[in-house]
Motif scaffolding. Structure first.
Motif, short mmCIF file in Angstrom:
data_model
loop_
_atom_site.label_atom_id
_atom_site.label_comp_id
_atom_site.label_asym_id
_atom_site.label_seq_id
_atom_site.Cartn_x
_atom_site.Cartn_y
_atom_site.Cartn_z
N ILE A 1 8.05 4.59 4.26
CA ILE A 1 9.18 3.68 4.49
C ILE A 1 10.35 4.04 3.57
CG2 ILE A 1 9.96 1.30 4.17
CD1 ILE A 1 7.50 0.38 5.60
N LEU A 2 10.03 4.39 2.33
CA LEU A 2 11.09 4.81 1.42
C LEU A 2 11.84 6.02 1.97
CD1 LEU A 2 9.63 4.52 -2.20
CD2 LEU A 2 11.18 2.96 -1.00
N LYS B 1 0.83 -1.19 0.00
CA LYS B 1 0.00 0.00 0.00
C LYS B 1 0.87 1.24 0.00
CE LYS B 1 -3.44 -2.61 2.48
NZ LYS B 1 -3.96 -2.95 3.80
N ARG B 2 0.51 2.13 -0.89
CA ARG B 2 1.28 3.36 -1.05
C ARG B 2 1.44 4.10 0.28
NH1 ARG B 2 2.22 7.75 -4.80
NH2 ARG B 2 1.75 6.36 -6.52
N PRO C 1 18.14 7.61 3.75
CA PRO C 1 19.51 7.94 4.14
C PRO C 1 20.45 6.75 4.08
CG PRO C 1 17.95 8.88 5.70
CD PRO C 1 17.18 7.94 4.81
N PHE C 2 19.89 5.56 4.31
CA PHE C 2 20.72 4.36 4.35
C PHE C 2 20.95 3.81 2.96
CE2 PHE C 2 18.97 4.79 8.50
CZ PHE C 2 19.94 4.32 9.36
N ALA C 3 19.89 3.70 2.20
CA ALA C 3 19.97 3.10 0.87
C ALA C 3 19.41 4.09 -0.15
CB ALA C 3 19.19 1.78 0.85
N PRO C 4 20.18 5.13 -0.47
CA PRO C 4 19.62 6.23 -1.26
C PRO C 4 19.24 5.85 -2.69
CG PRO C 4 21.98 6.52 -0.94
CD PRO C 4 21.57 5.38 -0.07
N ILE D 1 18.16 2.79 -4.23
CA ILE D 1 16.94 2.00 -4.45
C ILE D 1 15.72 2.81 -4.04
CG2 ILE D 1 17.08 0.83 -2.19
CD1 ILE D 1 15.88 -1.63 -3.48
N THR D 2 15.84 3.59 -2.97
CA THR D 2 14.69 4.36 -2.53
C THR D 2 14.37 5.49 -3.51
OG1 THR D 2 16.19 5.62 -1.10
CG2 THR D 2 14.92 3.85 -0.07
N GLU D 3 15.43 6.09 -4.05
CA GLU D 3 15.22 7.16 -5.04
C GLU D 3 14.51 6.59 -6.26
OE1 GLU D 3 15.08 10.60 -5.24
OE2 GLU D 3 17.22 10.99 -5.19
N GLU D 4 14.94 5.43 -6.71
CA GLU D 4 14.33 4.79 -7.88
C GLU D 4 12.84 4.50 -7.63
OE1 GLU D 4 15.25 4.08 -10.90
OE2 GLU D 4 13.59 2.75 -11.47
N LEU D 5 12.55 3.86 -6.50
CA LEU D 5 11.16 3.50 -6.21
C LEU D 5 10.31 4.75 -5.97
CD1 LEU D 5 11.85 0.38 -3.96
CD2 LEU D 5 10.88 0.38 -6.27
N TRP D 6 10.91 5.74 -5.37
CA TRP D 6 10.23 7.02 -5.13
C TRP D 6 9.77 7.64 -6.45
CZ3 TRP D 6 8.35 9.58 -1.11
CH2 TRP D 6 8.20 10.98 -1.16
N HIS D 7 10.65 7.62 -7.41
CA HIS D 7 10.29 8.16 -8.72
C HIS D 7 9.27 7.28 -9.42
CE1 HIS D 7 13.04 11.67 -9.17
NE2 HIS D 7 13.62 11.05 -8.15
#
Length: 918
Positions: A815-816, A808-809, A821-824, A826-832
């Motif tokens: 969570i992203l 769920k979004r 800060p830890f895993a910039p 993968i989170t940036e990719e999924l964020w986009h």
RNA sequence: GCCCUGGUGGCGGAAUGGUAGACGCGCUGGACUCAAAAUCCAGUAUCCCUUAAAGAUGUGCGGGUUCGAGUCCCGCCCGGGGCACCA
């Protein structure tokens, strides 16, 4: 879609670079936060996995602070002057500038792969002329300043000259080197040369003779912190003590402020303690002993912290280098003393320490104990140091172990002064007990006797209270090429500063980088190394020169007019968080504080301490692997079976071992001589032995971060380095367990993607899911602020396990952000992918709602003896049996405590966990 | 010698004085698969025991405080780091 970390990481790294995502502005409505790493010396070997540990931690914190709405300054650069590049230059003839540039390029490449959020627009190297211009500038300021003890700050030297003009040397209370006093008239009569010599004794950067650490192999002098146990820190060459004239910085003038400033810093206790030891404050008294030598009277001042023991003085001791030695040696002892001095002079520092042999010689003169009037012999011994106190001591063998050893060796009397102290075998050094044999001090405790003795001494004009510091002035010149040249020339033999316009005074070209045949520094080889016809200084500045104010330069790195503009300095002020190793405790971290305080005195910076909070990341050690070779064969025995054979352990490259299992094929390829190695396996596998050692090439345990980035990705590297253990603790690197964090990232990915299917929905989250999320938010915030990054990573894993199948979004988006800060990458990719245009960097840290995390519980009133005594909280799913049992047990507990005082007892299945008392 | 630190399963390590061993690795078993990898599920401190239940024992050692101690106090032992003829 699969989690393709190579592609994702490359994509976002260049996106950040293009968009200058991490560029820090010197103006902002946001509050500022300055996060600094100790910048690296770019060595030829490149980074190993130990280096980025601190960088990852500081990067996480920087990114966290950005999410929290701070304007974050997070810069990086290179400490680029130094010995290795120069020694490489001597061997190969390659210019150190070239070596340095190559190494920097390699470092930059490695750093870039880890995805740090540095503002690279502020990058510089300490060997850039634009940068070292300001190192030279600061030196000139120190040359042009003196330390006024009456106001406890540095002041321009012109003001000192004016004071001399008015009242001679007595007109000022200055931190200065020893020298004769003079009147105003004498000052006015001095020649230019004489005036210059006098001022040199007062300058904060001064040229002076002192006993220095000389390293013959390196051909240069070294500062105290660059010498360990009589060997040079770099290279491990022997160091000897030698009297030489060198540039020095009057760090000792700042001793009290350096010590006192520690109380206001958020540093670890151990580091503060190291600095306190290094500064070495000790409180005591100076006392004057009349000494007679061949009928001539002298006043000799000694320093002691144990004024209370003055009734037990049975001899005095001078340091061999003390200037008193000559005056206090009687004609009869002249030869013996000369022989001793020659013997002592031959030893180097290492032998002096290692030997600890008790040596000494009688000077022939006698001192008078100012309190008892007793006559005591004056000895000369190397256990007394010339550089500390006055270079002369009163010896109390009963209560000082060094004096005791000396007295025993030379048969001098020992008088105990403390009740019950047995000094037949050893001295009684402790500062406790009741004084005896001590005249007016009898009956007092030692703690009372010390001040009482000093009061008496002061009242009778025999001496005064005195605080001594152990810290010495820093030797500031090095006889080397690859460092900042001194902007000083010698006009008619007088050290003259170059004008500001002449800066930067750039390093001249030389044909060779080693010292000249006559032993002069390499700069003496330069053609026309002169200024305005006068020869320039040929030594260069030490490594710590360039690193002492670099944090200021990052605030305003391209400023051509000043080290840092007033505006930029007043905005960024000082470093909020500094992360680096403890190895700089008594070097860089002292020099930087000194340098900053000096600039503060002159009004160039607005904070008197440079680093507010400091964290020492622990060293990452290597975890070596071994295979067991049967000598004389090519047969290797697996760990569990090795005792059945005669074997010797052989280091094996850890990069061909996984989870202590040897990759047999890779091993055969590793070395030509192992091409046809045979193995004795257990359960079909070769198990390697292991040991924790320093990470080094020779032990084949160096792990390159590039390798980890290639196999697992930068995000895994970052998470794993944090997951390894507490940041400040030393810990071995091992790749065991790296799969775990890698799995975690893959699991995260699968919450968004099932192969080609996009899973994210806009469904509303359940209470349980919200509870998990908010537990995580709360935990993250608390742990990051406490730099407990290992437990933070665990918290993510727990949350993901609990949220299995939840796509769920409303849950995934926060969570992203938390994880970014830890895993910039993968989170940036999924964020986009979730449809955001802007970087996740500019999202806000999710708000924490505590009520969503409270455990479900049921409250029951508990009664016994017919009365309701207290309430108990139970887990909602606790069984009736559990509740009954808990009540029984808690009733017993209640009797112990007194039932009235119990407010509630919290119970989870099986046992009482919490008794809350009023 | 002095000053900091730390000591918890097979391993890295979690635990505001309140269910010790979270989380991860490894290991064992299972699911999926022709098979493997990947993934998922279950188990995994020790002792007693075929197993389970139920016990008992467990945070370097010895004492103490407390209803309750890995955590606080006292005395030791061991590892890591720093300082060291600094009077």
């Amino acid at each position: 879609m699969d989690y393709n970390f190579i592609e994702i990481e490359r994509k976002w790294q260049s996106w950040w670079a293009e968009h200058k995502t991490f560029k820090a502005e010197n103006h902002s409505a946001k509050p500022k936060y300055y996060v600094l790493d100790m910048f690296p010396y770019p060595s030829g070997a490149g980074l190993h996995v130990g280096h980025p540990l601190g960088y990852i931690a500081s990067d996480i914190f920087s990114r966290y602070k950005r999410l929290k709405g701070f304007n974050v300054l997070h810069p990086m650069g290179y400490d680029a002057f130094g010995l290795p590049a120069e020694q490489y230059a001597i061997q190969t003839g390659q210019h150190p500038e070239k070596t340095t540039r190559d190494n920097v390029a390699r470092y930059r490449e490695q750093l870039d792969r880890i995805g740090f959020s540095y503002d690279w627009d502020r990058e510089f190297r300490t060997c850039d002329p634009d940068y070292y211009k300001w190192t030279q500038w600061a030196f000139l300021k120190m040359f042009g300043s003196w330390y006024d003890k009456s106001v406890d700050k540095a002041r321009p030297i012109e003001e000192l000259e004016a004071a001399f003009e008015r009242g001679g040397s007595a007109a000022v209370d200055a931190a200065c080197s020893d020298g004769p006093a003079f009147t105003a008239d004498e000052w006015k009569g001095f020649s230019a040369r004489e005036k210059s010599d006098v001022l040199m004794r007062y300058r904060i950067a001064y040229q002076g003779e002192s006993t220095v650490n000389w390293c013959p192999a390196l051909g240069t002098v070294l500062a105290n912190d660059e010498v360990k146990d009589g060997f040079s820190e770099r290279g491990g060459h022997p160091v000897i003590q030698k009297k030489m004239t060198q540039w020095q910085l009057r760090v000792s003038a700042y001793a009290a402020r350096l010590l006192e400033g520690l109380d206001r810093l958020d540093w670890t206790d151990s580091l503060k303690e190291m600095q306190r030891n290094w500064i070495g404050r000790s409180q005591g008294a100076e006392m004057v002993f009349k000494v007679e030598c061949d009928g001539v009277q002298h006043d000799v001042t000694i320093f002691t912290t144990r004024a209370d023991t003055i009734f037990g003085v049975t001899f005095m001791v001078l340091a061999p280098e003390s200037e008193w030695v000559e005056k206090l040696t009687s004609a009869a002892q002249k030869e013996a003393v000369a022989a001793y001095l020659e013997e002592a002079g031959k030893k180097n520092e290492r032998e002096r320490i290692a030997g600890k042999a008790v040596t000494g010689v009688f000077s022939g003169s006698y001192g008078i104990n100012p309190l008892t009037g007793e006559k005591v012999p004056v000895w000369i011994s190397e256990y007394v140091l010339a550089g500390y106190g006055t270079g002369a001591i009163m010896a109390v063998p009963a209560h000082d172990s060094r004096d005791y050893a000396f007295a025993r060796k030379f048969n001098l009397p020992i008088i105990p002064l403390i009740e019950g102290a047995d000094v037949s075998e050893e001295s009684f050094d402790a500062k406790e007990g009741i004084m005896v044999n001590s005249g007016f001090l009898n009956g007092l405790s030692v703690k009372e006797a010390i001040p009482a003795a000093i009061d008496y001494i002061e009242a009778h004009g025999l001496g005064r209270r005195k605080i001594n510091f152990r810290i010495r002035d820093a030797i500031f010149s090095r006889q080397r090429y690859w460092g900042e040249p001194f902007p000083i020339c010698f006009k008619d033999g007088i050290a003259t500063p170059l004008p500001f316009e002449a800066l930067p005074l750039t390093l001249p070209e030389v044909d060779q980088y080693k010292p000249t045949e006559t032993g002069e520094p390499p700069l003496a080889r330069a053609k026309d190394w002169t200024w305005d016809g006068a020869p320039l200084e040929t030594s260069t500045m030490p490594g710590f020169a360039g690193s002492s104010a670099y944090y200021l330069r990052y605030m305003d790195p391209r400023n051509g007019e000043a080290l840092v503009s007033r505006e930029a300095d007043e905005y960024w002020r000082n470093v909020d968080l500094y992360i680096g190793g403890t190895e700089h405790a008594t070097g860089h971290l002292i020099y930087s504080r000194f340098w900053n305080k000096f600039l503060y005195d002159l009004g160039y910076v607005c904070e008197d301490e440079p680093f507010r909070k400091l964290i020492n990341q622990g060293m990452i050690q290597g975890r070596s692997n071994f295979v067991y070779l049967v000598p004389g064969t090519n047969k290797f025995i697996s760990l569990g079976l090795k005792d059945r054979y005669e074997t010797i352990p052989v280091h094996v490259d850890v990069n061909i071992v996984r989870n202590d299992r040897l990759d047999l094929e890779a091993f055969r390829r590793w070395r030509p001589e192992y091409a046809d190695a045979e193995f004795v396996l257990e359960n079909g596998e070769y198990i390697c032995g292991w040991a924790i050692e320093k990470m080094s090439k020779s032990m084949y345990n160096v792990v390159n971060p590039d390798y980890v980035c290639d196999t697992y990705g930068a995000d895994t590297l970052r998470l794993y380095e944090m997951f390894l253990g507490p940041l400040e603790q030393a810990k071995p690197w091992s790749t065991d367990g790296i799969d775990g964090v890698n799995r975690f990232l893959k699991k995260l990915w699968r919450m968004f993607w099932d192969r080609e299917k996009w899973l994210v929905t806009d469904e509303a989250p359940t209470p349980a899911e919200l509870k998990t999320l908010h537990k995580l938010i709360g935990k993250e915030q608390e742990d990051i602020e406490n730099f407990s990054f290992n437990t933070t990573v665990s918290a993510f894993m727990i949350a993901l396990n609990e949220l299995q199948g939840c796509s769920k979004r409303a849950i995934l988006e926060p969570i992203l952000i938390l994880l970014s800060p830890f895993a910039p990458h993968i989170t940036e990719e999924l964020w986009h992918q979730l449809g955001h245009e802007d970087s996740i960097t500019w999202a806000s840290f999710p708000e924490y709602k505590e009520e969503l995390t409270v455990e479900n519980s049921v409250t029951y009133p508990v009664s016994f003896n017919g009365k309701t005594r207290f309430t108990m909280d139970f887990a909602a799913d606790a069984s009736r049996e559990t509740i009954e049992k808990a009540v029984r047990e808690s009733a017993q507990t209640a009797r112990y405590v007194g039932a009235q005082s119990i407010v509630k007892v919290i119970v989870v299945p099986g046992r009482i966990v919490n008794v809350v008392l009023k």
